[in-house]
Design a protein around this motif. Structure first.
Motif, PDB file in Angstrom:
ATOM      1  N   HIS A   1      92.182  16.177 -62.968  1.00  0.00           N
ATOM      2  CA  HIS A   1      91.853  17.004 -61.972  1.00  0.00           C
ATOM      3  C   HIS A   1      92.448  18.255 -61.711  1.00  0.00           C
ATOM      4  O   HIS A   1      93.359  18.494 -62.201  1.00  0.00           O
ATOM      5  CB  HIS A   1      91.659  16.318 -60.563  1.00  0.00           C
ATOM      6  CG  HIS A   1      92.870  16.022 -59.990  1.00  0.00           C
ATOM      7  ND1 HIS A   1      93.506  16.808 -59.252  1.00  0.00           N
ATOM      8  CD2 HIS A   1      93.786  14.960 -60.217  1.00  0.00           C
ATOM      9  CE1 HIS A   1      94.449  16.431 -58.963  1.00  0.00           C
ATOM     10  NE2 HIS A   1      94.802  15.444 -59.310  1.00  0.00           N
TER      11      HIS A   1
ATOM     12  N   ARG B   1      92.803  13.610 -56.966  1.00  0.00           N
ATOM     13  CA  ARG B   1      91.759  13.054 -57.820  1.00  0.00           C
ATOM     14  C   ARG B   1      90.445  13.007 -57.382  1.00  0.00           C
ATOM     15  O   ARG B   1      89.180  12.698 -58.137  1.00  0.00           O
ATOM     16  CB  ARG B   1      92.293  12.046 -58.997  1.00  0.00           C
ATOM     17  CG  ARG B   1      92.172  10.589 -58.115  1.00  0.00           C
ATOM     18  CD  ARG B   1      93.084   9.641 -58.848  1.00  0.00           C
ATOM     19  NE  ARG B   1      93.182   8.370 -58.372  1.00  0.00           N
ATOM     20  CZ  ARG B   1      93.780   8.141 -57.431  1.00  0.00           C
ATOM     21  NH1 ARG B   1      94.902   8.891 -56.807  1.00  0.00           N
ATOM     22  NH2 ARG B   1      93.992   6.762 -56.841  1.00  0.00           N
TER      23      ARG B   1
ATOM     24  N   ALA C   1      87.164  14.563 -58.280  1.00  0.00           N
ATOM     25  CA  ALA C   1      86.570  14.249 -59.676  1.00  0.00           C
ATOM     26  C   ALA C   1      85.882  13.276 -59.874  1.00  0.00           C
ATOM     27  O   ALA C   1      85.024  12.921 -60.908  1.00  0.00           O
ATOM     28  CB  ALA C   1      87.759  14.341 -60.467  1.00  0.00           C
TER      29      ALA C   1
ATOM     30  N   SER D   1      90.551   8.658 -64.847  1.00  0.00           N
ATOM     31  CA  SER D   1      91.025   9.958 -64.131  1.00  0.00           C
ATOM     32  C   SER D   1      92.360   9.703 -63.790  1.00  0.00           C
ATOM     33  O   SER D   1      92.661   8.793 -62.613  1.00  0.00           O
ATOM     34  CB  SER D   1      89.819  10.105 -63.065  1.00  0.00           C
ATOM     35  OG  SER D   1      90.303  11.516 -62.357  1.00  0.00           O
TER      36      SER D   1
END
Length: 248
Positions: A48, A58, A61, A77
């Protein structure tokens, strides 16, 4: 240059299927989405953005990661430490996560995707310490040149805040100072991006001609992570292309 539409940052996002630790520190964690059906696609490792600021994590995202999962992609992620003045902590964590996650999640191959500051981390890692599992890189509106971004005072001095010094003292962390990644690499950038101007990506690709550049018009800084934007369709399309290149 138009203002970027940051509405994606305010909308509630779909949570991941589960969390997975890739190290021992609190921020050595990844959100993981697995598609409903079994797939032979590589794992997407997403980094991110947020100009490496501690307050931006994060979660913003999750829209794009969840949508990629709905389209059949497995996604992890990564969170990573964002400590002003200690950039090595961020870079070490990203190295560790990108190295460890594919195997620990049961994948042999991975594609690395990074947005904004995460794009800087992605291009840097792919150029300096790519793991054996890495098959391609997609950098979304990346801060691909730290020296240029510092000169332009992007993010209200974000580069100097992150590095703790002038970027000329840390060429080892600047993607623009390294060769292009050896794996297939695409930079995708909105032409109306006011947070990271597309000229940074244009200059990076000019000096790294093996890297593919896609300009989104219209497109701003958040178009590339907002599945509600029509131009977002280029992200899964480019991932398909990168996967195809890795198989050829």
């Amino acid at each position: 240059m138009t203002a970027d539409d940051a509405s994606v940052l305010q909308r509630p996002a779909e949570p991941p299927d589960f969390l997975h630790a890739y190290g021992t520190e609190e921020e050595h964690i990844a959100d993981v989405w697995k598609p409903q059906q079994q797939t032979d696609r590589p794992l997407i490792l997403f980094l991110h953005g947020g100009y490496w600021r501690p307050k931006i994590d994060r979660q913003h995202a999750r829209h794009t990661c969840a949508e990629l999962s709905r389209r059949g992609w497995p996604v992890a992620s990564l969170e990573y430490p964002r400590v002003p003045g200690d950039p090595d902590q961020s870079h070490r964590a990203v190295q560790q996560g990108v190295q460890a996650l594919p195997e620990s999640l049961g994948f042999q191959d991975a594609l690395l995707v990074g947005h904004s500051a995460g794009g800087q981390l992605s291009l840097w890692l792919a150029a300096t310490s790519p793991p054996a599992s890495l098959r391609g890189v997609l950098a979304l509106a990346p801060v691909a040149d730290l020296k240029q971004a510092h000169t332009m005072e992007l993010g209200e001095g974000a580069v100097a805040d992150f590095l703790g010094e002038d970027p000329t003292a840390r060429p080892d962390l600047d993607p623009a100072q390294h060769p292009a990644p050896e794996v297939p690499t695409t930079v995708l950038h909105g032409v109306h991006d006011s947070r990271v101007p597309v000229s940074i990506s244009e200059d990076y690709v000019q000096s790294h001609p093996s890297v593919r550049l896609l300009r989104l018009d219209p497109g701003d800084h958040f178009t590339v992570i907002d599945p509600e934007q029509s131009q977002w369709r280029h992200i899964p399309a480019e991932l398909e292309r990168l996967q195809g290149q890795s198989l050829s």
